[in-house]
Motif scaffolding. Structure first.
Motif, PDB file in Angstrom:
ATOM      1  N   GLN A 305       0.825  -1.205   0.000  1.00 45.66           N
ATOM      2  CA  GLN A 305       0.000   0.000   0.000  1.00 45.66           C
ATOM      3  C   GLN A 305       0.860   1.256   0.000  1.00 45.66           C
ATOM      4  O   GLN A 305       0.589   2.217  -0.730  1.00 45.66           O
ATOM      5  N   MET A 306       1.910   1.264   0.807  1.00 46.11           N
ATOM      6  CA  MET A 306       2.789   2.435   0.851  1.00 46.11           C
ATOM      7  C   MET A 306       3.516   2.639  -0.468  1.00 46.11           C
ATOM      8  O   MET A 306       3.773   3.782  -0.877  1.00 46.11           O
ATOM      9  N   ALA A 307       3.847   1.549  -1.152  1.00 45.20           N
ATOM     10  CA  ALA A 307       4.509   1.664  -2.457  1.00 45.20           C
ATOM     11  C   ALA A 307       3.594   2.339  -3.468  1.00 45.20           C
ATOM     12  O   ALA A 307       4.044   3.154  -4.289  1.00 45.20           O
ATOM     13  N   VAL A 308       2.300   2.023  -3.409  1.00 45.79           N
ATOM     14  CA  VAL A 308       1.325   2.667  -4.299  1.00 45.79           C
ATOM     15  C   VAL A 308       1.214   4.150  -3.970  1.00 45.79           C
ATOM     16  O   VAL A 308       1.218   5.010  -4.854  1.00 45.79           O
ATOM     17  N   TRP A 309       1.122   4.477  -2.668  1.00 41.58           N
ATOM     18  CA  TRP A 309       1.043   5.883  -2.258  1.00 41.58           C
ATOM     19  C   TRP A 309       2.296   6.650  -2.679  1.00 41.58           C
ATOM     20  O   TRP A 309       2.208   7.803  -3.120  1.00 41.58           O
TER      21      TRP A 309
END
Length: 336
Positions: A305-309
């Motif tokens: 999720q953080m990689a997408v953000w």
């Protein structure tokens, strides 16, 4: 004085006037929001007011924090504005506090007071369905938590305690509120995945968290280098993560929504070093947990999720700052 025509966007609003009057030479858009809120008896934060000419939202402040005047918006005598009720709202700060409160309470409770009830032989206990060879509850005696389990619990507690501190004293939010119902969706990740699921399987009373596939040589209970190396990595990552949050806070003066390119520790390497250090901290916990599947699951979901953000933020920086934003990785150096 100019008169603005007012219409609801979507469902009708009780008390919404057909028109309002404002002083074109001195009024700010905040006065428009105040007048509409007074008529409808709704909090300003749940109102979205848009221009009829182009559908753009009436902002109340410039990026530097100065109030937007009505004259700046291009509204004139007879201009049309639309009003939409966004529904009940809740402060972003409150949302963060509630999210982090879940695992902050769940982990100590699962390790301590609730331990006899969670792991006793019961039809409601998932452990009851495991073979006796790997199910310590079949004997009826629940062993105390191992030192590694206590350590992991302490580190997770400190992690979320730090997050609560940052929410209160460090973070500045660009938006005051969010839809109140979203608090349940946002909290699910923390209360369920990093709360109930992670805590239950980390503190299984066998005293050994390591997965069957995890190399015995890397178990922190027997390898001092792995143990102290993981602890050092955790505290390094948490402190580095804190420094990046302070950098982001100092970019935006209080009351301002102005965005700037973050620079300095971590930011010269990747776009979102806060996400990188967060992932490293949970990686250290995963190693201390001996590759426990619940820790790996949470690490994978959180890092993904953080990689997408991070990728979205990098694209926004490139669009907003153009050539001034130098090319770099978004989260993982040279990889992503």
């Amino acid at each position: 004085m100019v008169s603005l025509n007012v219409k609801p966007r979507g469902r009708p609003l009780r008390g919404l006037p057909e028109s309002i009057e404002v002083d074109l030479s001195t009024a700010t858009t905040s006065e428009i929001y105040s007048k509409i809120a007074a008529h409808t008896r709704l909090d300003q934060n749940r109102l979205r007011i848009t221009k009829g000419s182009d559908g753009s939202v009436l902002s109340q402040k410039h990026q530097d924090g100065k109030l937007v005047t009505v004259e700046e918006t291009g509204l004139r005598e007879g201009s049309q504005i639309f009003v939409k009720d966004l529904g009940p709202q809740i402060a972003w700060r409150t949302v963060f506090l509630v999210e982090y409160l879940g695992p902050l309470l769940i982990h100590p409770l699962f390790l301590g007071p609730l331990r006899p009830y969670l792991y006793s032989a019961s039809a409601f206990n998932p452990m009851s369905y495991l073979p006796a060879a790997i199910n310590p509850t079949t004997s009826g005696v629940i062993p105390p938590p191992s030192q590694t389990q206590q350590l992991v619990c302490a580190l997770i507690f400190l992690h979320f305690l730090k997050r609560e501190y940052e929410t209160i004293f460090v973070h500045r939010f660009s938006s005051a509120t969010m839809p109140a119902f979203n608090i349940f969706k946002n909290s699910a990740h923390y209360w369920v995945l990093s709360g109930f699921n992670l805590a239950y399987w980390l503190y299984v009373p066998s005293g050994v968290m390591s997965a069957s596939w995890w190399p015995k040589a890397l178990e922190p209970a027997t390898n001092q280098a792995v143990l102290y190396g993981s602890i050092a990595l955790f505290f390094f990552s948490e402190f580095s993560n804190y420094l990046t949050h302070v950098t982001l806070r100092n970019l935006r003066p209080s009351g301002s929504t102005k965005r700037s390119i973050p620079r300095g520790y971590g930011f010269n390497l990747v776009t979102c070093p806060n996400y990188l250090f967060e992932t490293m901290a949970w990686g250290a916990i995963t190693v201390l947990a001996g590759g426990n599947f619940s820790a790996i699951l949470f690490l994978a979901v959180a890092a993904g999720q953080m990689a997408v953000w991070a990728k979205k933020k990098e694209r926004r920086y490139r669009k907003e700052f153009g050539s001034a934003y130098k090319k770099k990785s978004s989260m993982f150096p040279f990889l992503w």
